[in-house]
Motif scaffolding. Structure first.
Motif, PDB file in Angstrom:
ATOM      1  N   SER A   9       0.823  -1.209   0.000  1.00 35.61           N
ATOM      2  CA  SER A   9       0.000   0.000   0.000  1.00 35.61           C
ATOM      3  C   SER A   9       0.858   1.260   0.000  1.00 35.61           C
ATOM      4  CB  SER A   9      -0.930  -0.004   1.223  1.00 35.61           C
ATOM      5  OG  SER A   9      -1.828  -1.088   1.157  1.00 35.61           O
ATOM      6  N   TYR A  10       2.045   1.178   0.595  1.00 35.56           N
ATOM      7  CA  TYR A  10       2.932   2.332   0.687  1.00 35.56           C
ATOM      8  C   TYR A  10       3.944   2.411  -0.452  1.00 35.56           C
ATOM      9  CZ  TYR A  10       1.546   3.608   5.479  1.00 35.56           C
ATOM     10  OH  TYR A  10       0.855   4.022   6.589  1.00 35.56           O
ATOM     11  N   GLN A  14       9.073   6.121  10.400  1.00 34.70           N
ATOM     12  CA  GLN A  14       8.248   6.588   9.291  1.00 34.70           C
ATOM     13  C   GLN A  14       8.330   8.105   9.169  1.00 34.70           C
ATOM     14  OE1 GLN A  14       4.298   4.831   8.478  1.00 34.70           O
ATOM     15  NE2 GLN A  14       3.488   6.890   8.830  1.00 34.70           N
ATOM     16  N   THR A  29       7.021  11.487   6.488  1.00 37.99           N
ATOM     17  CA  THR A  29       6.256  11.937   5.330  1.00 37.99           C
ATOM     18  C   THR A  29       7.071  12.981   4.577  1.00 37.99           C
ATOM     19  OG1 THR A  29       5.152  13.793   6.414  1.00 37.99           O
ATOM     20  CG2 THR A  29       4.131  11.615   6.651  1.00 37.99           C
ATOM     21  N   TYR A  63       7.501   5.707  -3.424  1.00 39.22           N
ATOM     22  CA  TYR A  63       6.603   5.884  -2.285  1.00 39.22           C
ATOM     23  C   TYR A  63       5.277   6.462  -2.760  1.00 39.22           C
ATOM     24  CZ  TYR A  63      10.878   4.874   0.212  1.00 39.22           C
ATOM     25  OH  TYR A  63      12.020   4.247   0.652  1.00 39.22           O
ATOM     26  N   ILE A  76       4.845   8.876   1.643  1.00 39.32           N
ATOM     27  CA  ILE A  76       5.195   8.447   3.006  1.00 39.32           C
ATOM     28  C   ILE A  76       6.269   7.370   2.902  1.00 39.32           C
ATOM     29  CG2 ILE A  76       4.381   7.286   5.104  1.00 39.32           C
ATOM     30  CD1 ILE A  76       1.583   8.423   4.472  1.00 39.32           C
ATOM     31  N   PRO A  88       7.672   4.429   4.735  1.00 36.92           N
ATOM     32  CA  PRO A  88       7.313   3.624   5.899  1.00 36.92           C
ATOM     33  C   PRO A  88       8.548   3.094   6.618  1.00 36.92           C
ATOM     34  CG  PRO A  88       7.083   2.319   3.925  1.00 36.92           C
ATOM     35  CD  PRO A  88       7.467   3.702   3.470  1.00 36.92           C
ATOM     36  N   ARG A 117      -5.060   7.309  -2.655  1.00 34.48           N
ATOM     37  CA  ARG A 117      -3.872   6.469  -2.469  1.00 34.48           C
ATOM     38  C   ARG A 117      -2.666   7.009  -3.218  1.00 34.48           C
ATOM     39  NH1 ARG A 117      -5.005   0.276  -3.275  1.00 34.48           N
ATOM     40  NH2 ARG A 117      -2.928   0.259  -2.355  1.00 34.48           N
TER      41      ARG A 117
END
Length: 519
Positions: A211-212, A320, A322, A344, A348, A350, A432
């Motif tokens: 997802s990241y 983590q 951002t 990324y 973000i 991770p 997303r």
């Protein structure tokens, strides 16, 4: 495997089309043993066996080299093609039948012959290649100028890896045909990144997707994976032109074309039996190679705005972070962070135990990050404590606004207009990625609203300035509010914003005068 293929081909041609005798080729590490049997077999060291029947007695032809290619490919367990990429492969109706005064046919023939002598590819003149080159020069000169700008960053990275895997350095031009050097490029069937890996092929070469993170968009990891893929194709085919064709359409289609061409293994002799896209794919590669190698002669110049590869460096992060937090602390533009760290997906980085996620920064900012690493993580802790809450309950419904995306918008620009963070806009709208479409509606809960189309100014309560002694700080080049706050005890970024009516960090320019009160 190349050794096996060469010996098999030599054996095949030495006995003739109708005199194929039965031999077993046994593959062991670094050795090949030949034994005589009634039927031809390929015995792999893991015990797999391929039986090559002598079918000439039945009136059928069997092209041993094509069958061997098939077996080697299956043995490699690489089946997924990389395809459907390709904006630099011209469709038939896009090719111009044209003449260019700057490039007469005879001059082009001379230049192609010179390129052929300098590379391991078979760069031969033909009228179709000539028209592709001239179409590019007539219609896409400005596009090649942009590509040359991007190449300032990517080509040194590619060459480093290509050299490690003993792959011709000219293969760097393949990424132009595949993605136009856009690391987040995505085809209609899901092929992604500079080298356009499909999901399963990427997994096969250890390019993970979560997802990241999408490592198919990681310039370093994807380039290494592409080198491994190309090297494995060359082991199968023993020819870089065929490796290129197989990269596009899969080795199975190339093997079929070899059969349909009577066993020929020269790309130009099998081209008419390849899928149409692949038939145009290798000429597109040659045309791109030609234009880059003769850019000066055609007055194609690269812009100078993109960072060069040597101007960047990489660090491993320990929590983590951002992109917004990095922008707030060390003042690196989010657009620069996205360019250097395209893997990324949510802006973000991770932190996962036993996984090494890295951050690429301009060299001038690496030292700033390392010197303040603990403080940056502490700042992120404070920011995350604020942001890791559900949609704030204190936000009244009438403070919500809807913004319609216009041409030229991007999330950073919109976030500045409303005085909110990019991450909040993405969270509020269940986004997303940072991609936007013109006309898209975004829900915004603004802290402060400028005069913006589709939004109404909101009343805000202005905090009174503190009464007391203060000093004036003059902003220096490279400063961020966070770095300035670090110079004073008990002063926070929010303090400086409140005291100086700052709602956007973008307004922080060298020479700006800031009031700093003593607390």
């Amino acid at each position: 495997m190349k050794q096996l293929l060469n010996i098999a081909l030599l054996l095949y041609f030495s006995v003739g089309f109708s005199q194929i005798k039965s031999d077993t080729i046994k593959l062991e590490p670094d050795t090949i043993k030949l034994q005589s049997f009634e039927d031809s077999k390929v015995l792999f060291s893991n015990g797999d066996t391929l039986l090559l029947k002598n079918t000439d007695t039945l009136g059928f032809k069997e092209h041993v080299e094509a069958t061997l290619i098939d077996s080697l490919w299956l043995h490699e367990l690489i089946k997924s093609p990389l395809y459907d990429t390709i904006q630099y492969v011209l469709k038939d109706d896009e090719i111009l039948i044209t003449e260019l005064e700057e490039l007469p046919t005879e001059l082009l023939k001379e230049r192609l012959a010179l390129l052929d002598s300098k590379t391991p590819f078979h760069i031969e003149y033909n009228p179709e290649l000539e028209q592709i080159i001239k179409t590019y020069l007539k219609r896409r000169k400005s596009s090649f100028s942009t590509l040359m700008e991007r190449a300032r960053f990517y080509f040194p990275l590619f060459e480093e890896q290509l050299d490690n895997y003993d792959i011709p350095l000219e293969m760097k031009y393949l990424a132009i045909v595949e993605s136009a050097l856009r690391p987040r490029a995505r085809s209609r069937v899901g092929a992604t990144g500079l080298w356009q890996f499909m999901y399963q092929t990427g997994k096969q070469f250890n390019l993970n997707v979560s997802s990241y993170v999408d490592e198919r968009s990681d310039p370093y990891k994807a380039t290494e994976a592409a080198c491994k893929f190309l090297a494995s194709l060359y082991k199968i085919f023993g020819d870089w032109d065929l490796a290129l064709a197989a990269y596009n359409s899969g080795p199975g289609n190339v093997s079929k074309a070899i059969r349909r061409s009577g066993g020929n293994t020269n790309y130009w002799n099998i081209r008419h039996n390849l899928p149409r896209e692949t038939a145009n794919y290798v000429p597109a590669f040659y045309a791109t190679l030609y234009i880059f190698e003769y850019a000066n002669e055609h007055n194609i110049k690269a812009k100078e705005s993109t960072l060069a590869y040597f101007e960047t460096d990489t660090v491993q992060i320990k929590r983590q972070l951002t992109f917004e937090q990095l922008y707030e602390t060390i003042n690196v533009d989010i657009e620069v962070l996205q360019f250097l760290n395209p893997q990324y997906k949510l802006d973000i980085i991770p932190y996962v135990k036993d996984r090494n996620y890295t951050l690429t920064l301009p060299v001038k900012d690496i030292g700033k990050f390392l010197s303040n690493e603990k403080e940056i993580y502490a700042f992120a802790d404070v920011e995350d404590a604020k942001r890791e809450k559900p949609l704030p309950q204190y936000v009244e419904e009438n403070s919500r606004t809807t913004y319609r995306v216009k041409s030229g918008d991007y999330l950073g620009k919109i976030s500045e207009k409303f005085g909110v963070s990019v991450s909040n806009i993405k969270r509020w709208n269940n986004m997303r990625s940072t991609r936007l479409k013109i006309g898209q509606r975004l829900t915004i809960y603004p802290k402060r609203v400028n005069t913006v189309t589709n939004s109404k100014p909101q009343k805000t309560t202005k905090k009174p300035l503190p009464i007391g002694p203060h000093e004036i700080y003059t902003v220096q080049s490279g400063d961020s509010l966070w770095l300035i706050a670090q110079k004073y005890s008990n002063v926070s970024v929010q303090n400086i914003k409140d005291w100086n009516n700052i709602w956007s960090v973008k307004s922080l320019k060298p020479g700006t005068k800031l009031k700093i009160f003593k607390i």
